[in-house]
Design a protein around this motif. Structure first.
Motif, PDB file in Angstrom:
ATOM      1  N   VAL A 183       0.864  -1.178   0.000  1.00 40.38           N
ATOM      2  CA  VAL A 183       0.000   0.000   0.000  1.00 40.38           C
ATOM      3  C   VAL A 183       0.901   1.227   0.000  1.00 40.38           C
ATOM      4  O   VAL A 183       1.593   1.495   0.986  1.00 40.38           O
ATOM      5  CB  VAL A 183      -0.950   0.014   1.223  1.00 40.38           C
ATOM      6  N   GLY A 184       0.907   1.936  -1.131  1.00 37.52           N
ATOM      7  CA  GLY A 184       1.698   3.154  -1.236  1.00 37.52           C
ATOM      8  C   GLY A 184       2.722   3.076  -2.346  1.00 37.52           C
ATOM      9  O   GLY A 184       3.286   2.023  -2.636  1.00 37.52           O
ATOM     10  N   ASP A 185       2.964   4.222  -2.968  1.00 40.66           N
ATOM     11  CA  ASP A 185       3.885   4.315  -4.096  1.00 40.66           C
ATOM     12  C   ASP A 185       5.324   4.043  -3.685  1.00 40.66           C
ATOM     13  O   ASP A 185       6.033   3.304  -4.386  1.00 40.66           O
ATOM     14  CB  ASP A 185       3.793   5.709  -4.721  1.00 40.66           C
ATOM     15  N   ILE A 186       5.768   4.622  -2.590  1.00 36.14           N
ATOM     16  CA  ILE A 186       7.166   4.483  -2.189  1.00 36.14           C
ATOM     17  C   ILE A 186       7.447   3.050  -1.742  1.00 36.14           C
ATOM     18  O   ILE A 186       8.485   2.472  -2.092  1.00 36.14           O
ATOM     19  CB  ILE A 186       7.533   5.513  -1.098  1.00 36.14           C
TER      20      ILE A 186
ATOM     21  N   LEU B 228      -1.353  -1.009  -4.239  1.00 33.82           N
ATOM     22  CA  LEU B 228      -2.300   0.097  -4.346  1.00 33.82           C
ATOM     23  C   LEU B 228      -1.505   1.394  -4.261  1.00 33.82           C
ATOM     24  O   LEU B 228      -0.772   1.604  -3.286  1.00 33.82           O
ATOM     25  CB  LEU B 228      -3.342   0.045  -3.230  1.00 33.82           C
ATOM     26  N   VAL B 229      -1.620   2.231  -5.288  1.00 37.10           N
ATOM     27  CA  VAL B 229      -0.842   3.463  -5.364  1.00 37.10           C
ATOM     28  C   VAL B 229      -1.740   4.622  -5.785  1.00 37.10           C
ATOM     29  O   VAL B 229      -2.782   4.414  -6.398  1.00 37.10           O
ATOM     30  CB  VAL B 229       0.336   3.318  -6.352  1.00 37.10           C
TER      31      VAL B 229
ATOM     32  N   ALA C 200       8.749   3.861 -12.545  1.00 40.33           N
ATOM     33  CA  ALA C 200       9.036   2.507 -12.067  1.00 40.33           C
ATOM     34  C   ALA C 200       7.778   1.774 -11.618  1.00 40.33           C
ATOM     35  O   ALA C 200       7.635   0.578 -11.849  1.00 40.33           O
ATOM     36  CB  ALA C 200      10.038   2.564 -10.913  1.00 40.33           C
ATOM     37  N   VAL C 201       6.850   2.497 -10.991  1.00 41.47           N
ATOM     38  CA  VAL C 201       5.654   1.862 -10.415  1.00 41.47           C
ATOM     39  C   VAL C 201       4.525   1.778 -11.425  1.00 41.47           C
ATOM     40  O   VAL C 201       3.964   0.707 -11.672  1.00 41.47           O
ATOM     41  CB  VAL C 201       5.204   2.598  -9.135  1.00 41.47           C
TER      42      VAL C 201
ATOM     43  N   VAL D 158      -3.254  -1.446  -8.554  1.00 40.93           N
ATOM     44  CA  VAL D 158      -4.488  -0.681  -8.417  1.00 40.93           C
ATOM     45  C   VAL D 158      -4.089   0.784  -8.283  1.00 40.93           C
ATOM     46  O   VAL D 158      -3.473   1.180  -7.285  1.00 40.93           O
ATOM     47  CB  VAL D 158      -5.320  -1.133  -7.194  1.00 40.93           C
ATOM     48  N   VAL D 159      -4.421   1.575  -9.297  1.00 39.64           N
ATOM     49  CA  VAL D 159      -4.112   3.003  -9.288  1.00 39.64           C
ATOM     50  C   VAL D 159      -5.345   3.736  -8.763  1.00 39.64           C
ATOM     51  O   VAL D 159      -6.426   3.642  -9.349  1.00 39.64           O
ATOM     52  CB  VAL D 159      -3.718   3.508 -10.685  1.00 39.64           C
ATOM     53  N   VAL D 160      -5.149   4.437  -7.665  1.00 34.61           N
ATOM     54  CA  VAL D 160      -6.251   5.087  -6.961  1.00 34.61           C
ATOM     55  C   VAL D 160      -6.303   6.565  -7.320  1.00 34.61           C
ATOM     56  O   VAL D 160      -5.308   7.280  -7.182  1.00 34.61           O
ATOM     57  CB  VAL D 160      -6.097   4.913  -5.430  1.00 34.61           C
TER      58      VAL D 160
END
Length: 188
Positions: A42-45, A61-62, A78-79, A121-123
């Motif tokens: 959970v999170g981009d980083i 999930l980002v 990258a993501v 999952v792009v939020v």
């Protein structure tokens, strides 16, 4: 509540979300040594660091943001990639306003966990609260990894105690926990 928001974080509950739900790591390789599959990030980083260590999470999930600011180009590329997710089999997009959980995010999370394919999952909005339903959606012994601002990555190994805590937090949010549970396809 707007749209298909089923749960909203009340101000009184915010302080209970600050302590990490597991050990905090600053090294992705060490975290991966201790993590068990499947891993939900959970999170981009967090996702960026796991990918950088050579591991594609089962679900990530980002929201293309970190600490309320846009992630830099290197992290985004990258993501999320320029033409789709470079490391993931499937890409989904959902809406989820800040401080909330929508039925769309919850049901997409459930389908992604069950899919057997790595899913990004792009939020549109914010994914910060998704670690709580992820803890309920994954099998016992699986890992949920989320960012602890200014500290590192939190590794949660799921089991009855941490599930009870996550469930308690979700039940105390404003909204309809029964709809959230239904969207996550959790047994009664």
């Amino acid at each position: 509540m707007p749209g298909d928001v089923v749960l909203e974080l009340p101000a009184a509950l915010r302080s209970e979300l600050k302590p990490p739900l597991g050990p905090v790591y600053t090294d992705a390789d060490r975290l991966l040594d201790d993590a068990t599959e499947p891993i939900v990030a959970v999170g981009d980083i967090v996702t960026y660091h796991l990918l950088g260590a050579g591991h594609t999470p089962a679900v990530a999930l980002v929201d293309e943001r970190t600490e309320r600011a846009a992630v830099d180009r290197e992290v985004k590329t990258a993501v999320v990639g320029d033409n789709g997710p470079p490391a993931f089999d499937v890409r989904r997009s959902v809406s989820n306003p800040a401080g909330t959980l929508t039925a769309e995010l919850l049901s997409t999370l459930r389908r992604a966990v069950d899919a057997g394919e790595s899913t990004l999952v792009v939020v549109d909005g914010e994914e910060d609260l998704a670690a709580l339903p992820a803890i309920l959606a994954v099998p016992d012994g699986a890992s949920v990894v989320y960012g602890q601002p200014g500290e590192g990555m939190v590794l949660v190994t799921t089991g009855p105690e941490v599930r009870d805590h996550a469930r308690s937090l979700l039940e105390r949010m404003t909204g309809e926990y029964s709809r959230a549970r239904s969207a996550l396809a959790l047994e009664l």
